[in-house]
Scaffold this motif. Structure first.
Motif: not given
Lengths: 194, 194
Positions: A87-93, A134-148
């Motif tokens: 959600d933070r990533l989407e907000h950022l985009v 941005v990369t860090d947010l993608v990594k976190q979202a992956e770690a949380e299972g929300d990004v493939r």
């Protein structure tokens, strides 16, 4: 950022002078534009320009900051949000699309900067810092299972902002369609029906 | 396109001369680069350059064609495929990533062209034709029910190639990760896990 107050000269304040300068830099290139030429485009003397800014470099720095401060303000907002990284990533985009649209000439100048001057190199360094956020947010979202898990976070960050930044090439103000929605729909949910 | 055969001059043929010229154009700008300067960079006389090409404009045209012919060859391949539009679209996106990677300096020059010369304007017109082909494929894929109906086909085409074209800014050859896979995964299936 507040526009600078008018300082007694008729016609231009720092803000409106900057707007014209950035337009000329985008059309002709920063390096190819002289203060002489700017003064002709503005219809004022060079000393009237120097009333508002100390140098051509200061105009470039102000323009780069206008773009970068907007992007980092959105990154700060995203960073301060509770909840999930996706959600933070989407907000950022979404917020970044807003900054590009609001500050299009400034962001255009920023994205075309190749690091030929000290100010451009500083701007390029801040862009890299932004890419890392941005990369860090993608990594976190992956770690949380929300990004493939099958996409490389750094490549994903680049491709996301490849879409966002392409706006400088083709965006025309129009009512109706929300570009931010289009970017987020494609990026997060994909084009394919299911 | 086959490289031109060597024509008796040692050191350069048209192909290797073009490669150096495009590198210099990308670094310094096409307009800012003189034939004088090119001859210094190449370490050969101007007349030796004119043995291979008739003018600086011809170098630009050859470079633009190298990029555009690659992209249109992929579009023709996609057009000639049987089956569903979404598969032709995916073929076009994958193939375009391949062309960008194979012909990176040529595509970089193409994508930075602003239409300042007749040759640049012709190249910009061919890029628009390419954009239309992509938009048409997105429309067809929507009509066939394979692409979600809530995205505007022209905006989608721009954003897809926003991702693809961003490669000129950040692509570094590396083994392993396939950029074409990453683009297609994000664009068609989205980042979100389901």
């Amino acid at each position: 950022m507040e526009p600078a107050p008018r300082r007694g000269r008729p016609g231009y304040d720092q803000e409106s002078l900057l707007a014209v300068a950035v337009k000329v830099f985008n059309e002709r290139g920063y390096e190819a534009t002289s203060m002489e030429e700017l003064s002709r485009k503005l219809g004022i003397t060079k000393s009237a320009i120097y009333h508002h800014v100390s140098s051509k470099e200061e105009l470039l720095r102000l323009a780069m900051d206008r773009a970068l401060d907007g992007l980092f303000a959105v990154a700060d907002e995203a960073h301060g949000m509770d909840g999930r990284a996706i959600d933070r990533l989407e907000h950022l985009v979404r917020g970044s699309v807003g900054v590009l649209i609001d500050r299009l000439p400034f962001v255009t100048l920023l994205l075309r900067a190749r690091g030929n001057t000290k100010i451009e190199r500083a701007a390029v360094a801040r862009r890299k810092e932004f890419d890392r956020l941005v990369t860090d947010l993608v990594k976190q979202a992956e770690a949380e299972g929300d990004v493939r898990p099958d996409v490389d976070p750094a490549v994903t960050a680049r491709l996301l902002f490849g879409m966002v930044n392409s706006l400088i090439e083709w965006y025309k103000p129009r009512s109706g369609a929300s570009i931010a929605d289009a970017v987020c729909t494609i990026a997060f949910d994909g084009l394919r029906t299911r």
